[in-house]
Design an enzyme around this catalytic site. Structure first.
Site, mmCIF file in Angstrom:
data_model
loop_
_atom_site.group_PDB
_atom_site.id
_atom_site.type_symbol
_atom_site.label_atom_id
_atom_site.label_comp_id
_atom_site.label_asym_id
_atom_site.label_seq_id
_atom_site.Cartn_x
_atom_site.Cartn_y
_atom_site.Cartn_z
ATOM 1 N N GLY A 10 0.902 -1.480 -0.034
ATOM 2 C CA GLY A 10 0.035 0.021 0.255
ATOM 3 C C GLY A 10 0.939 1.364 0.299
ATOM 4 N N TYR A 149 -15.177 2.552 9.958
ATOM 5 C CA TYR A 149 -14.417 2.435 9.252
ATOM 6 C C TYR A 149 -13.368 2.615 10.592
ATOM 7 C CZ TYR A 149 -9.776 3.706 8.001
ATOM 8 O OH TYR A 149 -7.951 4.305 7.707
ATOM 9 N N LYS A 153 -11.829 0.668 13.849
ATOM 10 C CA LYS A 153 -9.708 0.795 13.683
ATOM 11 C C LYS A 153 -10.192 0.985 15.536
ATOM 12 C CE LYS A 153 -7.667 1.184 10.074
ATOM 13 N NZ LYS A 153 -6.350 0.584 10.429
HETATM 14 P P1 NAD Z 1 -3.041 1.499 1.690
HETATM 15 O O1 NAD Z 1 -4.043 1.129 0.438
HETATM 16 O O2 NAD Z 1 -2.159 2.094 0.325
HETATM 17 O O3 NAD Z 1 -2.425 0.489 2.405
HETATM 18 C C1 NAD Z 1 -3.062 -0.375 2.762
HETATM 19 C C2 NAD Z 1 -2.781 -1.898 2.108
HETATM 20 O O4 NAD Z 1 -3.954 -2.801 2.794
HETATM 21 C C3 NAD Z 1 -2.918 -2.375 0.821
HETATM 22 O O5 NAD Z 1 -2.254 -2.619 -0.057
HETATM 23 C C4 NAD Z 1 -4.501 -3.088 0.727
HETATM 24 O O6 NAD Z 1 -3.864 -4.004 -0.649
HETATM 25 C C5 NAD Z 1 -4.342 -4.284 1.941
HETATM 26 N N1 NAD Z 1 -5.429 -5.058 2.647
HETATM 27 C C6 NAD Z 1 -6.354 -4.502 2.333
HETATM 28 N N2 NAD Z 1 -6.579 -5.849 3.057
HETATM 29 C C7 NAD Z 1 -6.179 -6.365 3.214
HETATM 30 C C8 NAD Z 1 -6.558 -8.257 3.297
HETATM 31 N N3 NAD Z 1 -7.311 -8.335 3.859
HETATM 32 N N4 NAD Z 1 -5.881 -8.765 3.914
HETATM 33 C C9 NAD Z 1 -3.847 -8.513 3.646
HETATM 34 N N5 NAD Z 1 -3.466 -6.980 2.747
HETATM 35 C C10 NAD Z 1 -4.860 -6.359 2.837
HETATM 36 O O7 NAD Z 1 -3.587 3.026 2.332
HETATM 37 P P2 NAD Z 1 -2.439 3.409 3.085
HETATM 38 O O8 NAD Z 1 -3.332 4.881 3.137
HETATM 39 O O9 NAD Z 1 -1.210 2.889 3.527
HETATM 40 O O10 NAD Z 1 -2.875 2.864 5.062
HETATM 41 C C11 NAD Z 1 -2.669 2.493 5.730
HETATM 42 C C12 NAD Z 1 -3.045 1.945 7.240
HETATM 43 O O11 NAD Z 1 -2.598 3.118 7.642
HETATM 44 C C13 NAD Z 1 -4.424 1.520 7.148
HETATM 45 O O12 NAD Z 1 -4.237 0.771 8.290
HETATM 46 C C14 NAD Z 1 -4.824 2.921 7.446
HETATM 47 O O13 NAD Z 1 -6.675 2.646 7.765
HETATM 48 C C15 NAD Z 1 -4.143 3.462 7.888
HETATM 49 N N6 NAD Z 1 -4.328 5.601 8.094
HETATM 50 C C16 NAD Z 1 -4.082 5.700 6.661
HETATM 51 C C17 NAD Z 1 -4.003 7.332 6.324
HETATM 52 C C18 NAD Z 1 -4.179 8.164 5.060
HETATM 53 O O14 NAD Z 1 -3.977 9.252 5.219
HETATM 54 N N7 NAD Z 1 -2.835 7.273 4.297
HETATM 55 C C19 NAD Z 1 -5.212 7.841 7.471
HETATM 56 C C20 NAD Z 1 -5.752 7.163 8.481
HETATM 57 C C21 NAD Z 1 -4.916 5.920 8.352
#
Ligand code: NAD
Length: 311
Positions: A10, A149, A153
């Site tokens: 991700g 969500y 979380k």
């Molecule tokens: P992203 O969607 O790029 O990354 C999430 C990854 O998890 C993806 O690669 C997806 O393929 C993988 N995934 C989803 N379900 C899965 C499963 N069942 N098994 C294995 N892999 C799975 O999103 P991100 O922005 O990189 O977010 C990473 C983390 O940070 C997440 O937990 C998200 O909730 C949290 N987050 C991100 C932000 C932001 O602004 N980017 C803000 C708050 C929280």
């Protein structure tokens, strides 16, 4: 050290993986590629210190195998994105709670240090600013239709802290605020990449509501730096940290800055929430983190400016 990153293909996970490999660690990325992409890992995919495993965190045996092989776990995998969560609230709960339980349960065997991704959305409709880690979470009071969500979380956080308190699992909760930067796509409703894509294509930038709602956008490089430092800070175990910047910008101003930075002729269009979301949708007006706890713990506060991020 050997580090397992769930969600490693991700946006945040791939940047963390790159940084760890370049710092001399070895990394396994476990990802089901639901929103992640292999292209995100192109820079390290040939490295002997990097392994990609396609699979789901809902597979308990698979998770156990890879947690057993790791020294440290970053649990970032989650069903994310406004659109996906609103279309499939149950997936958000099942993946985000069931998967986290699998990771924590696997980590318990050898008490592996585990970093669990959470979100600023756990603050719900809080009205006291900035948001501090000590605040009560008001998620139950929000009518935000992304409730599944935020609820999942919040449960992840409670689970992680329960494992820490009851079983002395070394856990850190990462309460991420809006994080952005290279490789983030607009496919799942992320605002900044959407604005940039539309500005470059000469399409209108759609601002929901009045545009006066504000957010704080942190650069993913800063976020990764904070994670690297937390990994080297044993005092962080058992704690929750806001991870983000406290530089606020309204969404309308963000759109204006994107148009200016890209030299685009695009216009800004204000769209009522009722045109895009089901009845009852309420957005949060402000999400402002207090980042002093993080700064005190790791001697660093995310600093890259919005202009650097848009560039
Ligand atoms: P992203 O969607 O790029 O990354 C999430 C990854 O998890 C993806 O690669 C997806 O393929 C993988 N995934 C989803 N379900 C899965 C499963 N069942 N098994 C294995 N892999 C799975 O999103 P991100 O922005 O990189 O977010 C990473 C983390 O940070 C997440 O937990 C998200 O909730 C949290 N987050 C991100 C932000 C932001 O602004 N980017 C803000 C708050 C929280």
């Amino acid at each position: 050290m050997h580090i397992l990153i769930t969600g490693g293909a991700g946006f945040i996970g791939s940047h963390l993986a790159e940084r760890l490999v370049s710092g001399g660690h070895s990394v396994t990325a476990l990802d089901d590629l639901s929103t992640g992409r292999l292209e995100n890992l192109a820079a390290i995919s040939d490295s002997p210190d990097f392994t990609f495993v396609e699979g789901t965190i809902l597979d308990r045996d698979l998770v156990q195998t890879h947690v057993d092989a790791a020294d440290v776990v970053f649990h970032l995998a989650a069903a994310v994105g406004v659109k996906l969560i609103m279309e499939e609230p149950s997936r958000s709960i099942l993946t985000n709670v069931g998967g986290t339980e699998n990771v924590l349960h696997a980590a318990l065997k050898d008490k592996k240090p585990t970093f669990v991704a959470s979100t600023s959305e756990v603050y719900g409709k809080a009205t006291k600013f900035p948001f501090s880690e000590d605040d009560d979470l008001t998620i139950g009071a929000t009518k935000n239709l992304r409730w599944s969500y935020a609820c999942a979380k919040t449960l992840d956080e409670f689970l992680a802290l329960a494992y820490a308190r009851e079983a002395a699992l070394p856990v850190v909760v990462l309460r991420f605020f809006n994080t952005t930067g290279p490789r983030q796509t607009g496919r799942y409703g992320m605002v900044l990449p959407n604005f940039v894509q539309n500005a470059l294509a000469g399409k209108p930038l759609m601002v929901h509501g009045s545009g006066e709602q504000s957010r704080c956008f942190g650069h993913v490089y800063d976020v990764v730096e904070a994670l690297m430092r937390l990994m080297a800070t044993p005092e962080a175990f058992g704690q929750v940290y806001n991870i983000g910047t406290d530089q606020e910008v309204t969404i309308r101003s963000l759109a204006e800055q994107v148009i200016a930075a890209t030299g685009s002729a695009s216009e800004i269009q204000l769209i009522p929430y009722s045109d895009v979301y089901p009845e009852g949708f309420e957005d949060m007006n402000r999400r402002l983190p207090d980042v002093s706890k993080l700064e005190k713990a790791v001697g660093f506060r995310p600093m890259r400016t919005l202009a650097q991020i848009i560039d």
